[in-house]
Design an enzyme around this catalytic site. Structure first.
Site, PDB file in Angstrom:
ATOM      1  CB  SER A 121      -5.173 -12.936   5.217  1.00 38.46           C
ATOM      2  OG  SER A 121      -5.179 -12.209   6.775  1.00 38.46           O
ATOM      3  CE  LYS A 122      -5.479  -8.035  -0.743  1.00 43.02           C
ATOM      4  NZ  LYS A 122      -4.743  -6.398  -1.304  1.00 43.02           N
ATOM      5  NE  ARG A 123      -6.169 -11.677  10.703  1.00 41.62           N
ATOM      6  CZ  ARG A 123      -6.587 -13.611   9.648  1.00 41.62           C
ATOM      7  NH1 ARG A 123      -6.852 -13.533   8.967  1.00 41.62           N
ATOM      8  NH2 ARG A 123      -6.129 -13.764   9.749  1.00 41.62           N
ATOM      9  N   GLY A 173      -1.787  -5.802   6.183  1.00 45.63           N
ATOM     10  CA  GLY A 173      -1.566  -4.925   5.522  1.00 45.63           C
ATOM     11  C   GLY A 173      -0.987  -5.437   4.359  1.00 45.63           C
ATOM     12  CD  GLU A 175      -2.368  -5.454  -1.638  1.00 45.43           C
ATOM     13  OE1 GLU A 175      -2.738  -5.015  -0.828  1.00 45.43           O
ATOM     14  OE2 GLU A 175      -0.874  -6.130  -0.579  1.00 45.43           O
TER      15      GLU A 175
END
Length: 334
Positions: A257-259, A261, A267
């Site tokens: 997930s986004k946590r 990175g 990205e």
């Protein structure tokens, strides 16, 4: 499933609700290698039934991101093919015809359970899988009068009645010999109360219609297989061969997930300048296809591809995975 005369047919069926990330890329690469190494055909299908979650702009970007990775397909929303349309949101007539057939067989029943009812069932000892708590069958034996009374208060969903006495065994291409009892997960929803056809029914209807012979997908969908096998059986169609690729976890052991990175392909390209060949080599190493990270194009992996080499269940990203992927220390110029 009728033979198409062209050997193996596989598919990659992403949901356009977020940017393509490492886990999606790993599954796409393995599914592509499995089919291309056998000289088969690949279908790109967009599973966009839930219009609230899916975004048209992400659906439009998906083909480009996959092509950047180096995978291609023979049929899909951007190239067409004999099984158009390739977006599930445009295939509802097919799903309704399948629902009509199951209704004719007496395999469906209306379910009036509320979200609160289902949450309460979650605390009962019915078992738990990737689909959530097993449904205890609350509405299965309602009388006609009871259904009529409940229909005044709530629009029902439709559930498929599983055969509790059945057992579903299959040889998974990665997981090996796998077995589930017929009651695994309980009766499941095939059409939600809001009218949206559920994943289980749509994916089976599509794979039959598109003559898919081999399905390689993420390990988190392994628990869906007995439900889908039951649908194939009810519809009188032999199922495809299944293989479930390892689930990619963050360094903390949780789902990506986004946590964790920068895990989306966009990205990784924009922030770290990652090249597609380096990413493919990194994914091949994570999957167990190579014992070290070596940049490669997907086509260069075909000759040596062996499904039995793929790791099982889960792969956890090491803490320094960005450094391993880029070949550079964090903090240096990219």
């Amino acid at each position: 499933m009728a033979s198409n005369g062209k050997g193996m047919r596989g598919r990659f069926a992403p949901t356009p609700s977020g940017r393509l990330h490492l886990g999606n890329a790993l599954t796409a690469l393995l599914a592509w290698l499995q089919i291309r190494s056998a000289g088969g055909e690949i279908v790109l299908r967009l599973e966009d039934l839930d219009r609230q979650r899916c975004k048209p702009e992400l659906a439009a970007q998906l083909p480009g991101e996959l092509r950047w990775l180096g995978v291609d397909w023979d049929e899909g929303p951007d190239v067409g093919g004999p099984h158009v349309p390739y977006e599930q949101s445009e295939r509802t007539a097919l799903y309704e015809s399948v629902l009509d057939e199951l209704q004719r067989q007496g395999r469906l029943y209306p379910c009036y359970c509320s979200r609160a009812d289902l949450q309460a069932a979650a605390s009962a000892p019915h078992g738990l899988d990737a689909e959530g708590p097993a449904y205890p069958g609350t509405c299965r034996e309602l009388t006609a009068a009871e259904r009529a009374e409940r229909a005044l208060r709530k629009t029902p969903s439709l559930r498929f009645a599983m055969d509790a006495g059945a057992a579903y065994r299959f040889e998974d291409g990665i997981a090996g010999e796998t077995a589930f009892p017929g009651a695994s997960g309980g009766d499941f929803v095939v059409r939600r109360a809001d009218g949206i056809v559920a994943y289980q029914l749509a994916v089976v209807a599509d794979d039959i219609d598109m003559q898919i012979t081999d399905v390689l997908r993420g390990w988190d969908l392994l628990d869906s297989t007995p439900r889908q096998l039951a649908l194939y059986e009810a519809l009188g169609c032999p199922p495809p061969r299944f293989a479930h690729s390892p689930l990619l976890l963050g360094a903390d052991g949780s789902r990506l997930s986004k946590r964790h990175g920068s895990v989306s392909l966009q990205e990784l390209r924009e922030q770290f300048g990652v090249r597609a060949e380096r990413l493919v080599g990194f994914l091949a190493w994570l999957a167990g296809l190579h014992d070290r990270i070596e940049a490669a194009k997907p086509v260069e992996l075909i000759a040596a591809f062996d499904l039995s080499s793929v790791r099982r269940q889960t792969v956890t990203l090491p803490n320094n995975w960005i450094e391993l992927l880029t070949g550079k220390k964090i903090g240096t110029e990219f």
